[in-house]
Motif scaffolding. Structure first.
Motif, PDB file in Angstrom:
ATOM      1  N   GLU A 146      -7.781 -29.329 -12.353  1.00  0.00           N
ATOM      2  CA  GLU A 146      -7.547 -29.458 -10.896  1.00  0.00           C
ATOM      3  C   GLU A 146      -6.172 -28.933 -10.509  1.00  0.00           C
ATOM      4  O   GLU A 146      -6.015 -28.244  -9.506  1.00  0.00           O
ATOM      5  CB  GLU A 146      -7.713 -30.915 -10.460  1.00  0.00           C
ATOM      6  N   GLU A 147      -5.170 -29.249 -11.329  1.00  0.00           N
ATOM      7  CA  GLU A 147      -3.797 -28.808 -11.051  1.00  0.00           C
ATOM      8  C   GLU A 147      -3.711 -27.266 -11.120  1.00  0.00           C
ATOM      9  O   GLU A 147      -3.138 -26.623 -10.224  1.00  0.00           O
ATOM     10  CB  GLU A 147      -2.892 -29.448 -12.120  1.00  0.00           C
ATOM     11  N   LEU A 148      -4.319 -26.676 -12.156  1.00  0.00           N
ATOM     12  CA  LEU A 148      -4.285 -25.210 -12.287  1.00  0.00           C
ATOM     13  C   LEU A 148      -5.069 -24.553 -11.147  1.00  0.00           C
ATOM     14  O   LEU A 148      -4.642 -23.549 -10.580  1.00  0.00           O
ATOM     15  CB  LEU A 148      -4.876 -24.781 -13.638  1.00  0.00           C
ATOM     16  N   THR A 149      -6.197 -25.130 -10.807  1.00  0.00           N
ATOM     17  CA  THR A 149      -7.024 -24.575  -9.725  1.00  0.00           C
ATOM     18  C   THR A 149      -6.227 -24.549  -8.425  1.00  0.00           C
ATOM     19  O   THR A 149      -6.210 -23.551  -7.698  1.00  0.00           O
ATOM     20  CB  THR A 149      -8.308 -25.429  -9.546  1.00  0.00           C
ATOM     21  N   LYS A 150      -5.523 -25.655  -8.156  1.00  0.00           N
ATOM     22  CA  LYS A 150      -4.713 -25.746  -6.932  1.00  0.00           C
ATOM     23  C   LYS A 150      -3.605 -24.681  -6.957  1.00  0.00           C
ATOM     24  O   LYS A 150      -3.385 -23.969  -5.979  1.00  0.00           O
ATOM     25  CB  LYS A 150      -4.098 -27.155  -6.851  1.00  0.00           C
ATOM     26  N   ASP A 151      -2.924 -24.564  -8.096  1.00  0.00           N
ATOM     27  CA  ASP A 151      -1.828 -23.574  -8.230  1.00  0.00           C
ATOM     28  C   ASP A 151      -2.335 -22.163  -7.971  1.00  0.00           C
ATOM     29  O   ASP A 151      -1.707 -21.378  -7.264  1.00  0.00           O
ATOM     30  CB  ASP A 151      -1.240 -23.593  -9.656  1.00  0.00           C
ATOM     31  N   TRP A 152      -3.480 -21.845  -8.598  1.00  0.00           N
ATOM     32  CA  TRP A 152      -3.994 -20.465  -8.463  1.00  0.00           C
ATOM     33  C   TRP A 152      -4.510 -20.207  -7.050  1.00  0.00           C
ATOM     34  O   TRP A 152      -4.321 -19.128  -6.504  1.00  0.00           O
ATOM     35  CB  TRP A 152      -5.071 -20.195  -9.518  1.00  0.00           C
ATOM     36  N   GLN A 153      -5.154 -21.228  -6.459  1.00  0.00           N
ATOM     37  CA  GLN A 153      -5.657 -21.049  -5.093  1.00  0.00           C
ATOM     38  C   GLN A 153      -4.498 -20.825  -4.123  1.00  0.00           C
ATOM     39  O   GLN A 153      -4.559 -19.951  -3.260  1.00  0.00           O
ATOM     40  CB  GLN A 153      -6.480 -22.291  -4.680  1.00  0.00           C
ATOM     41  N   ARG A 154      -3.392 -21.567  -4.328  1.00  0.00           N
ATOM     42  CA  ARG A 154      -2.215 -21.401  -3.462  1.00  0.00           C
ATOM     43  C   ARG A 154      -1.621 -20.008  -3.621  1.00  0.00           C
ATOM     44  O   ARG A 154      -1.185 -19.382  -2.658  1.00  0.00           O
ATOM     45  CB  ARG A 154      -1.143 -22.444  -3.800  1.00  0.00           C
ATOM     46  N   LYS A 155      -1.596 -19.546  -4.874  1.00  0.00           N
ATOM     47  CA  LYS A 155      -1.048 -18.216  -5.165  1.00  0.00           C
ATOM     48  C   LYS A 155      -1.876 -17.155  -4.431  1.00  0.00           C
ATOM     49  O   LYS A 155      -1.342 -16.249  -3.797  1.00  0.00           O
ATOM     50  CB  LYS A 155      -1.103 -18.013  -6.684  1.00  0.00           C
ATOM     51  N   ILE A 156      -3.200 -17.284  -4.500  1.00  0.00           N
ATOM     52  CA  ILE A 156      -4.093 -16.321  -3.836  1.00  0.00           C
ATOM     53  C   ILE A 156      -3.881 -16.396  -2.319  1.00  0.00           C
ATOM     54  O   ILE A 156      -3.790 -15.370  -1.632  1.00  0.00           O
ATOM     55  CB  ILE A 156      -5.569 -16.590  -4.234  1.00  0.00           C
ATOM     56  N   ASP A 157      -3.762 -17.604  -1.804  1.00  0.00           N
ATOM     57  CA  ASP A 157      -3.554 -17.772  -0.350  1.00  0.00           C
ATOM     58  C   ASP A 157      -2.236 -17.132   0.089  1.00  0.00           C
ATOM     59  O   ASP A 157      -2.179 -16.476   1.126  1.00  0.00           O
ATOM     60  CB  ASP A 157      -3.549 -19.257   0.034  1.00  0.00           C
ATOM     61  N   ARG A 158      -1.161 -17.331  -0.706  1.00  0.00           N
ATOM     62  CA  ARG A 158       0.145 -16.735  -0.341  1.00  0.00           C
ATOM     63  C   ARG A 158       0.042 -15.212  -0.324  1.00  0.00           C
ATOM     64  O   ARG A 158       0.603 -14.547   0.550  1.00  0.00           O
ATOM     65  CB  ARG A 158       1.224 -17.153  -1.353  1.00  0.00           C
ATOM     66  N   ALA A 159      -0.696 -14.661  -1.283  1.00  0.00           N
ATOM     67  CA  ALA A 159      -0.828 -13.195  -1.346  1.00  0.00           C
ATOM     68  C   ALA A 159      -1.720 -12.694  -0.211  1.00  0.00           C
ATOM     69  O   ALA A 159      -1.408 -11.688   0.436  1.00  0.00           O
ATOM     70  CB  ALA A 159      -1.383 -12.781  -2.699  1.00  0.00           C
ATOM     71  N   ARG A 160      -2.811 -13.425   0.057  1.00  0.00           N
ATOM     72  CA  ARG A 160      -3.710 -12.996   1.140  1.00  0.00           C
ATOM     73  C   ARG A 160      -3.017 -13.070   2.493  1.00  0.00           C
ATOM     74  O   ARG A 160      -3.263 -12.255   3.381  1.00  0.00           O
ATOM     75  CB  ARG A 160      -4.957 -13.889   1.171  1.00  0.00           C
ATOM     76  N   SER A 161      -2.131 -14.045   2.660  1.00  0.00           N
ATOM     77  CA  SER A 161      -1.438 -14.209   3.955  1.00  0.00           C
ATOM     78  C   SER A 161      -0.435 -13.078   4.173  1.00  0.00           C
ATOM     79  O   SER A 161       0.035 -12.863   5.278  1.00  0.00           O
ATOM     80  CB  SER A 161      -0.699 -15.555   3.999  1.00  0.00           C
ATOM     81  N   GLY A 162      -0.077 -12.375   3.088  1.00  0.00           N
ATOM     82  CA  GLY A 162       0.858 -11.246   3.197  1.00  0.00           C
ATOM     83  C   GLY A 162       2.288 -11.625   2.870  1.00  0.00           C
ATOM     84  O   GLY A 162       3.137 -10.751   2.696  1.00  0.00           O
ATOM     85  N   ALA A 163       2.605 -12.911   2.749  1.00  0.00           N
ATOM     86  CA  ALA A 163       3.989 -13.329   2.475  1.00  0.00           C
ATOM     87  C   ALA A 163       4.389 -12.941   1.051  1.00  0.00           C
ATOM     88  O   ALA A 163       5.457 -12.386   0.819  1.00  0.00           O
ATOM     89  CB  ALA A 163       4.121 -14.831   2.651  1.00  0.00           C
TER      90      ALA A 163
END
Ligand code: SAM
Length: 265
Positions: free
Chosen positions: A232-249
């Protein structure tokens, strides 16, 4: 720097007791693949080492080698002479172990060294680094050292976590601050490398590739034989990473440049 935490470059103790504790490294390795702790693992490393385009027997420096994956490949698959350095004791301990497991003891040099203290001159045909410079605040000093260490006509190639030009959300600022990262934009890297004296510089925004790798790694996380809380912790970390990249930041940069054949000291 477009987005930098205030502290000086991250020290060994910060790395070894936090992001790169022994347990964390082993977790990351399961996601990225044996001997790797950077996006795309082995496949991406092969693609980038090919891009370095060095003849067998050439001398290469792997800056921030982590647990050794790229350095081992450079020796085994490309027959290069490799010096690999890293600042984290935990990374190097594991790298030594993986080196022995690969039957490569004595064939790749592993050393504990801060990349800001590289003092070698005109020694390397290539310098390779994967996702390390995000830890370094003193980027001008870093690229001056790397330029100095390369032979004339030597090539520098690195990937790194980058950022957009801003402004940034509070969430993104907090992420940078917690990790003590020092991010710049891809175009800032282009300017920094040119300022250091490199020619033929190509700084590419390869965020799309980073998202593809991260999505594949997210799928891997679901298949690992690990504790449910860790998943769960890794899934959250990776999902956040993908979201940060998708947002363009958050961006991912791939930078190459060559030291000119003739340089004036
Ligand atoms: C994300 S890991 C990447 C490791 C490896 N390059 C790979 O592709 O698997 C970043 C690495 O940079 C190293 N590092 C951070 N600051 C450093 C410094 N000042 N000098 C040398 N290595 C450093 C860390 O210890 C860590 O091993």
């Amino acid at each position: 720097m477009a987005l930098a935490h205030n502290n000086a470059s991250t020290g060994k103790a910060f790395l070894d007791s936090g992001q790169y504790s022994h347990e964390s490294i082993l977790k990351y390795e399961q996601v990225y693949g044996r001997t790797f702790v950077s996006p795309g693992g082995r496949g991406c490393a092969i693609e980038l080492i090919e891009k370095l385009d060095l003849k067998p027997g050439s001398r290469v420096l792997d800056v921030g080698c982590g647990i050794g994956g790229s350095a081992f490949l450079m020796k085994q698959k490309f027959n290069l002479e490799v010096d690999a350095i890293d600042l984290s004791d935990n990374m190097l301990d594991l790298a030594e172990m993986r080196l022995a497991e690969a039957g490569l003891t004595g064939q790749v040099s592993l050393a504990n060294k801060n990349c800001l203290e590289i003092a070698t001159k005109d020694a390397y045909d290539g310098i390779y680094s994967r996702d390390v410079f995000l830890h370094i605040k003193e980027k001008k000093q870093l690229f001056a050292r790397l330029f100095h260490a390369l032979k004339p006509s030597g090539k520098l190639l690195f990937t790194d976590y980058c950022c957009a030009e801003g402004p940034f959300s509070e969430d993104f600022k907090q992420y940078i601050s917690q990790r003590n990262y020092h991010l710049c934009s891809v175009s800032e890297y282009q300017a920094l490398i040119e300022e250091a004296g490199f020619k033929g510089v190509e700084a590419a925004d390869v965020t799309k590739q980073f998202i593809d790798f991260s999505e594949a790694e997210l799928k891997t996380i679901q298949t690992l034989d690990i504790d449910q809380n860790v998943r769960e912790e890794l899934t959250k970390d990776w999902q956040r990473k993908i979201d940060r990249a998708r947002s363009g930041a958050q961006r991912w940069g791939r930078v190459v440049g060559r030291k000119p054949a003739e340089t004036i000291d």
